[in-house]
Every structure is written in C-alpha cells, then in structure tokens.
Design a protein around this motif. Structure first.
Motif, mmCIF file in Angstrom:
data_model
loop_
_atom_site.group_PDB
_atom_site.id
_atom_site.type_symbol
_atom_site.label_atom_id
_atom_site.label_comp_id
_atom_site.label_asym_id
_atom_site.label_seq_id
_atom_site.Cartn_x
_atom_site.Cartn_y
_atom_site.Cartn_z
ATOM 1 N N ASP A 1 50.569 -5.732 90.382
ATOM 2 C CA ASP A 1 51.364 -5.468 89.175
ATOM 3 C C ASP A 1 52.766 -6.059 89.351
ATOM 4 O OD1 ASP A 1 52.381 -4.471 86.811
ATOM 5 O OD2 ASP A 1 52.524 -2.406 87.532
ATOM 6 N N ALA A 2 52.883 -7.365 89.140
ATOM 7 C CA ALA A 2 54.127 -8.091 89.410
ATOM 8 C C ALA A 2 55.300 -7.616 88.569
ATOM 9 C CB ALA A 2 53.904 -9.587 89.205
ATOM 10 N N HIS B 1 55.635 -4.592 87.332
ATOM 11 C CA HIS B 1 55.786 -3.148 87.576
ATOM 12 C C HIS B 1 55.748 -2.294 86.310
ATOM 13 C CE1 HIS B 1 56.741 -4.386 91.617
ATOM 14 N NE2 HIS B 1 57.714 -5.144 91.159
ATOM 15 N N ASN B 2 54.818 -2.628 85.400
ATOM 16 C CA ASN B 2 54.695 -1.840 84.165
ATOM 17 C C ASN B 2 53.495 -0.887 84.197
ATOM 18 O OD1 ASN B 2 52.609 -3.655 83.878
ATOM 19 N ND2 ASN B 2 53.124 -4.241 81.784
ATOM 20 N N GLY B 3 52.810 -0.796 85.339
ATOM 21 C CA GLY B 3 51.698 0.140 85.479
ATOM 22 C C GLY B 3 50.359 -0.404 85.041
ATOM 23 N N SER B 4 50.312 -1.689 84.690
ATOM 24 C CA SER B 4 49.047 -2.304 84.283
ATOM 25 C C SER B 4 49.087 -3.789 84.616
ATOM 26 C CB SER B 4 48.812 -2.109 82.786
ATOM 27 O OG SER B 4 49.827 -2.761 82.043
ATOM 28 N N LEU B 5 47.908 -4.407 84.619
ATOM 29 C CA LEU B 5 47.824 -5.839 84.878
ATOM 30 C C LEU B 5 47.530 -6.581 83.584
ATOM 31 C CD1 LEU B 5 45.657 -6.008 88.151
ATOM 32 C CD2 LEU B 5 48.099 -5.576 87.893
ATOM 33 N N ASP B 6 48.279 -7.658 83.347
ATOM 34 C CA ASP B 6 47.964 -8.525 82.217
ATOM 35 C C ASP B 6 46.993 -9.609 82.706
ATOM 36 O OD1 ASP B 6 49.478 -10.459 83.596
ATOM 37 O OD2 ASP B 6 51.244 -10.131 82.360
ATOM 38 N N THR B 7 46.671 -10.551 81.871
ATOM 39 C CA THR B 7 45.671 -11.561 82.243
ATOM 40 C C THR B 7 46.124 -12.412 83.420
ATOM 41 O OG1 THR B 7 46.524 -13.042 80.526
ATOM 42 C CG2 THR B 7 44.611 -11.702 79.962
#
Length: 91
Positions: free
Chosen positions: A60-61, A63-69
C-alpha cells in the motif's frame, strides 16, 4: 475420409481452446469482490492466504488502506517472482 474428419475435428478443438482466454484467478477484477475499484486486506487474503498485514502495508504505497491497480500489479508481479514485498524497516 474418416481421417480427414478426425483431423478437422481436432483442428476445430485446438482453435477453440486457443481462442478461449482463461482469465487469471488473481486478476484485479476477480479479486475486487465488491467491485469498488480497490482491494482491501480481506479481499486479498482469499487469493493469497499467506499474506501478512506487514506485506499488505508494504504494498500500500500511498498508505490509504487499500491497493489500487498499480499497487496490486506491483504486489502481484513480486509474488509471481516468488518473493514478498518487504517493509522499509526490513529492507
């Protein structure tokens, strides 16, 4: 005549198999169960049961608690290479 029919049937089957594209089980759209455009830890653990919280946080680069594509692509490529993402303190 019989051999020609058999050869034709085999040819059709091979073309049909090649034409059918099998989607990866770990493709982003398949892992994103609720289809919100992001992957949370609970969605990833279904496909990657050995995923740790630390590895998820390293993926999670932003650091928003989710992974984008993009983050998921990096995570998946690292896993396909037989490695795991490391946190900065482990590097």
């Amino acid at each position: 005549m019989r051999l020609n029919r058999l050869a034709f049937l085999i040819f059709v089957l091979v073309v049909a198999l090649v034409g059918c594209s099998k989607k990866d089980d770990d493709d982003f759209s398949r892992v994103d169960y609720n289809k919100d455009g992001k992957l949370i830890f609970e969605e990833l653990i279904v496909v990657f049961p050995d995923l740790t919280v630390e590895e998820f946080l390293a993926a999670d680069a932003d650091h928003n608690g989710s992974l984008d594509t993009k983050e998921y692509a990096r995570f998946r490529e690292t896993r396909r290479a037989g490695k795991k993402l490391e946190t900065k303190s482990e590097a």
